[in-house]
Design an enzyme around this catalytic site. Structure first.
Site, mmCIF file in Angstrom:
data_model
loop_
_atom_site.group_PDB
_atom_site.id
_atom_site.type_symbol
_atom_site.label_atom_id
_atom_site.label_comp_id
_atom_site.label_asym_id
_atom_site.label_seq_id
_atom_site.Cartn_x
_atom_site.Cartn_y
_atom_site.Cartn_z
ATOM 1 N N HIS A 123 -11.443 62.492 66.392
ATOM 2 C CA HIS A 123 -11.478 63.942 66.153
ATOM 3 C C HIS A 123 -10.668 64.602 67.285
ATOM 4 C CE1 HIS A 123 -13.426 67.970 66.100
ATOM 5 N NE2 HIS A 123 -13.796 67.684 64.868
ATOM 6 N N ASP A 200 -18.295 58.816 71.027
ATOM 7 C CA ASP A 200 -18.481 60.076 70.309
ATOM 8 C C ASP A 200 -19.407 59.781 69.117
ATOM 9 O OD1 ASP A 200 -18.385 62.198 68.590
ATOM 10 O OD2 ASP A 200 -16.194 62.369 68.546
ATOM 11 N N GLN A 203 -20.934 61.798 64.471
ATOM 12 C CA GLN A 203 -21.151 61.455 63.057
ATOM 13 C C GLN A 203 -22.042 60.229 62.880
ATOM 14 O OE1 GLN A 203 -20.280 63.315 60.568
ATOM 15 N NE2 GLN A 203 -18.824 64.698 61.545
ATOM 16 N N LYS A 226 -25.385 68.855 63.804
ATOM 17 C CA LYS A 226 -25.059 67.842 62.798
ATOM 18 C C LYS A 226 -26.262 66.963 62.472
ATOM 19 C CE LYS A 226 -20.165 67.608 64.095
ATOM 20 N NZ LYS A 226 -19.433 68.274 63.010
ATOM 21 N N CYS A 364 -9.759 68.115 61.488
ATOM 22 C CA CYS A 364 -9.569 68.014 62.940
ATOM 23 C C CYS A 364 -9.194 66.591 63.349
ATOM 24 C CB CYS A 364 -10.813 68.464 63.715
ATOM 25 S SG CYS A 364 -11.259 70.154 63.424
HETATM 26 N N1 PLP Z 1 -16.400 64.370 66.956
HETATM 27 C C1 PLP Z 1 -16.535 64.126 65.654
HETATM 28 C C2 PLP Z 1 -16.384 62.729 65.146
HETATM 29 C C3 PLP Z 1 -16.820 65.171 64.778
HETATM 30 O O1 PLP Z 1 -16.949 64.931 63.466
HETATM 31 C C4 PLP Z 1 -16.971 66.483 65.308
HETATM 32 C C5 PLP Z 1 -17.227 67.616 64.407
HETATM 33 O O2 PLP Z 1 -16.913 67.614 63.245
HETATM 34 C C6 PLP Z 1 -16.824 66.674 66.678
HETATM 35 C C7 PLP Z 1 -16.537 65.593 67.466
HETATM 36 C C8 PLP Z 1 -16.964 68.016 67.291
HETATM 37 O O3 PLP Z 1 -18.280 68.465 67.206
HETATM 38 P P1 PLP Z 1 -18.673 69.945 67.624
HETATM 39 O O4 PLP Z 1 -17.751 70.865 66.868
HETATM 40 O O5 PLP Z 1 -20.095 70.087 67.227
HETATM 41 O O6 PLP Z 1 -18.479 70.071 69.099
#
Ligand code: PLP
Length: 405
Positions: A123, A200, A203, A226, A364
């Protein structure tokens, strides 16, 4: 799931609303999940009956709010099986957690020419902070490639290590492909090369058991919103021996021990990383959400979502000209697809008119889109409250839209 899915749905008031006169089918859970009533009630209750700033007051309310806030930290600790609450830092979300780590780790441990390893399916929040650090300090970013099924190439990963590698930072479950990366193995590889690993878990945490000790993760990040919790709260888990060695991220109240114009000393863990008033109401909401997940059992939730995903894959593949992106052997509850040459935006917009909320675009993850040779996809992502009949609605919707083109 053993429990009655209709009963679960009743816990989420939004699921009974309509959109354009159609029952809502909410398949944008990868972006954010809906909230059970008990989470929202907990936020409201705390504002109405406890609210006071934490860690600062001798008065009754402040102490009660502090106890709730710190109890939430303990709930998170148990949920991810951290050794100590010192290892649980509250942030605004995954993005802030990664920025914190990149900034503090980069300042302390990285010099010009040093390297970070990330993967092609990150992401943006696990790419851009490293790029900002690269611009500031001249570090290099190495990228783990993947095969056409959307699985990382572990042999290539091994080859990326050099004596300049300082850290690995990889996504547990891809928000586009649904790939579940073998992070335990990848962490062990990083450790064999003497470097720490950031996971990370944005998900993965809502969908599977994530045990930081079992994974031996050095750092792990996720967002409350999430996993059925409120927006604006997240977690940075870090092994105490690492967090101890990292400098603070932001300066301000609460993160200090003593301040004078000559010299300031910093607070102990985890408060060293929590400058300013934390979202102590939000952390209560996160704890309630984790309790809710525990109440149903993460393994049962995972089994239900696995069944939904398998069913959805099978049904979607019946649609002519369907292209699914991500066919990894290990996959989570996320499906990205395109149908013929229908633009993802058109498909998403027309599905919306049928009451079906899906995600469209690059999610993203533009470098991943480049690797796939596309601009974007439609993405359906599932949660504990989704049903097979909603998947049938999605499939019927796609078929209807397809006929219009
Ligand atoms: N990392 C992953 C794999 C994501 O899917 C997301 C959000 O969609 C993020 C990071 C960023 O999360 P946040 O917008 O809650 O900071």
């Amino acid at each position: 799931m053993n429990v009655d899915i209709q009963k679960i749905r009743e816990d989420f008031p939004i699921l009974s609303r309509t959109v354009y006169g159609k029952p809502l089918v909410y398949f944008d859970n990868g972006a954010t999940t809906q909230k059970p009533r008990l989470v929202v009630d907990a936020l409201v209750d705390e504002y109405y009956s406890v609210n006071a700033n934490v860690h600062r007051g001798v008065h009754y309310l402040s102490q009660q709010a502090t106890e709730l806030h710190e109890a939430s930290r303990e709930t998170v600790r148990q949920f991810i099986n951290a050794r100590s609450t010192n290892e649980v830092v509250f942030t605004r979300g995954t993005t802030e957690s990664i920025n914190l780590l990149v900034s503090s780790f980069g300042d302390e441990f990285m010099e010009e020419g040093d390297e970070v390893i990330v993967s092609v399916m990150e992401h943006h929040s696990n790419i851009v902070p490293w790029q900002l650090l690269a611009a500031r300090k001249g570090i290099a970013i190495k990228v783990i490639p993947m095969n056409d099924r959307g699985e990382l190439l572990l042999d290539e990963y091994e080859k990326l290590f050099s004596e300049r590698t300082k850290i690995v930072s990889v996504v547990h479950v891809s928000n586009v492909l649904g790939t579940v990366n073998p992070v335990k193995e990848m962490i062990a590889t990083a450790h064999a090369h003497g470097v720490p690993c950031l996971i990370d878990a944005a998900q993965s945490i809502p969908h599977m058991k994530v045990d930081v000790q079992e994974l031996d993760a050095d750092f792990l990040v996720f967002s409350a919103h999430k996993i059925y919790g409120p927006t604006g709260v997240g977690v940075l888990y870090g092994k105490e021996e690492w967090l101890d060695r990292l400098p603070p991220y932001q300066g301000g109240g609460e993160m200090i021990q003593h301040v004078s114009f000559e010299k300031t000393t910093f607070n102990e863990l985890p408060f060293k990383f929590e400058a300013g008033t934390p979202d102590y109401i939000g952390t209560t909401g996160l704890a309630k959400a984790l309790d809710y997940v525990n109440g149903h059992g993460i393994e049962q939730i995972a089994a239900h979502e696995h069944e939904l995903t398998t069913y959805a894959l099978q049904r979607l593949k019946e649609i002519p000209h369907m292209r699914i992106f991500g066919e990894a052997a290990e996959r989570g509850a996320v499906i990205s697809f395109l149908v013929g040459d229908i633009h993802h935006f058109d498909l998403g917009t027309l599905l919306d008119r049928l009451g079906i909320a899906v995600r469209t675009g690059h999610h993203c993850a533009q470098p991943l889109m480049q690797r796939l040779g596309i601009e974007g996809t439609v993405r359906a992502s599932f949660a504990m409250y989704n049903t097979k009949s909603e998947i049938d609605t999605l499939v019927a919707g796609i078929e209807r839209v397809s006929k219009m083109f």
